[in-house]
Design a protein around this motif. Sequence first.
Motif, PDB file in Angstrom:
ATOM      1  N   LEU A  60     -47.195 -28.702 -20.356  1.00 51.49           N
ATOM      2  CA  LEU A  60     -47.870 -27.593 -21.029  1.00 51.49           C
ATOM      3  C   LEU A  60     -49.267 -27.346 -20.465  1.00 51.49           C
ATOM      4  O   LEU A  60     -49.633 -26.205 -20.186  1.00 51.49           O
ATOM      5  CB  LEU A  60     -47.946 -27.835 -22.536  1.00 51.49           C
ATOM      6  CG  LEU A  60     -48.697 -26.768 -23.337  1.00 51.49           C
ATOM      7  CD1 LEU A  60     -48.023 -25.410 -23.206  1.00 51.49           C
ATOM      8  CD2 LEU A  60     -48.806 -27.178 -24.798  1.00 51.49           C
ATOM      9  N   LYS A  61     -50.032 -28.402 -20.267  1.00 49.97           N
ATOM     10  CA  LYS A  61     -51.409 -28.232 -19.789  1.00 49.97           C
ATOM     11  C   LYS A  61     -51.436 -27.560 -18.424  1.00 49.97           C
ATOM     12  O   LYS A  61     -52.164 -26.585 -18.216  1.00 49.97           O
ATOM     13  CB  LYS A  61     -52.119 -29.590 -19.731  1.00 49.97           C
ATOM     14  CG  LYS A  61     -53.579 -29.495 -19.372  1.00 49.97           C
ATOM     15  CD  LYS A  61     -54.239 -30.870 -19.452  1.00 49.97           C
ATOM     16  CE  LYS A  61     -55.719 -30.770 -19.184  1.00 49.97           C
ATOM     17  NZ  LYS A  61     -56.373 -32.085 -19.292  1.00 49.97           N
ATOM     18  N   LEU A  62     -50.647 -28.058 -17.496  1.00 47.66           N
ATOM     19  CA  LEU A  62     -50.597 -27.449 -16.166  1.00 47.66           C
ATOM     20  C   LEU A  62     -50.073 -26.021 -16.258  1.00 47.66           C
ATOM     21  O   LEU A  62     -50.590 -25.116 -15.608  1.00 47.66           O
ATOM     22  CB  LEU A  62     -49.729 -28.280 -15.220  1.00 47.66           C
ATOM     23  CG  LEU A  62     -49.530 -27.706 -13.807  1.00 47.66           C
ATOM     24  CD1 LEU A  62     -50.882 -27.487 -13.125  1.00 47.66           C
ATOM     25  CD2 LEU A  62     -48.650 -28.618 -12.987  1.00 47.66           C
ATOM     26  N   GLY A  63     -49.056 -25.811 -17.076  1.00 50.78           N
ATOM     27  CA  GLY A  63     -48.504 -24.471 -17.244  1.00 50.78           C
ATOM     28  C   GLY A  63     -49.532 -23.483 -17.762  1.00 50.78           C
ATOM     29  O   GLY A  63     -49.629 -22.343 -17.289  1.00 50.78           O
ATOM     30  N   MET A  64     -50.335 -23.916 -18.736  1.00 48.66           N
ATOM     31  CA  MET A  64     -51.370 -23.036 -19.281  1.00 48.66           C
ATOM     32  C   MET A  64     -52.429 -22.720 -18.228  1.00 48.66           C
ATOM     33  O   MET A  64     -52.899 -21.580 -18.124  1.00 48.66           O
ATOM     34  CB  MET A  64     -52.006 -23.665 -20.519  1.00 48.66           C
ATOM     35  CG  MET A  64     -51.090 -23.659 -21.736  1.00 48.66           C
ATOM     36  SD  MET A  64     -51.771 -24.535 -23.166  1.00 48.66           S
ATOM     37  CE  MET A  64     -53.249 -23.591 -23.515  1.00 48.66           C
TER      38      MET A  64
END
Length: 146
Positions: A60-64
């Motif tokens: 999620l963090k990388l995706g955001m």
Amino acid sequence: MEQTNGLSGALSRMSGIVRSAFAHHDAPDAIGDLAKTLDPSDLAAVLLFATLAAANVIDLKLGMLLVLGANLGGALIPFVATFKDGIEARRITIGNLIMRVSTITLCSFIFLEIMELIETYTAHTPRQLVHFHTGFNIALAIIFLP
């Protein structure tokens, strides 16, 4: 299965462009071809990131962070494309770039809080990325509409 073939085809095409650039020492043309292949659509990028998240390639963090980058890229490409034109032609692209950079800067200060908020709505990372993209664009509209 069809989505996988599309993704692998796109990645294969990008790989071919990069290899061609190094083989023929024509990096500026290859970079332009790569940008055309990627398409300046931030939504297309978000859907690619959601696909990567569904395959557990990104979290999620990388995706955001990638979604924020796609939103910046969606403004940067038109700005660069009109760079040699007059100020009248660049006015909209400059405004769009300023708008997105300002909102991305704001998001950077509350990034972890936004991530926690999104995690409370659903545990499905691809959906979280789409919600984040939608929320980012709603925030743009609320902040910058007259």
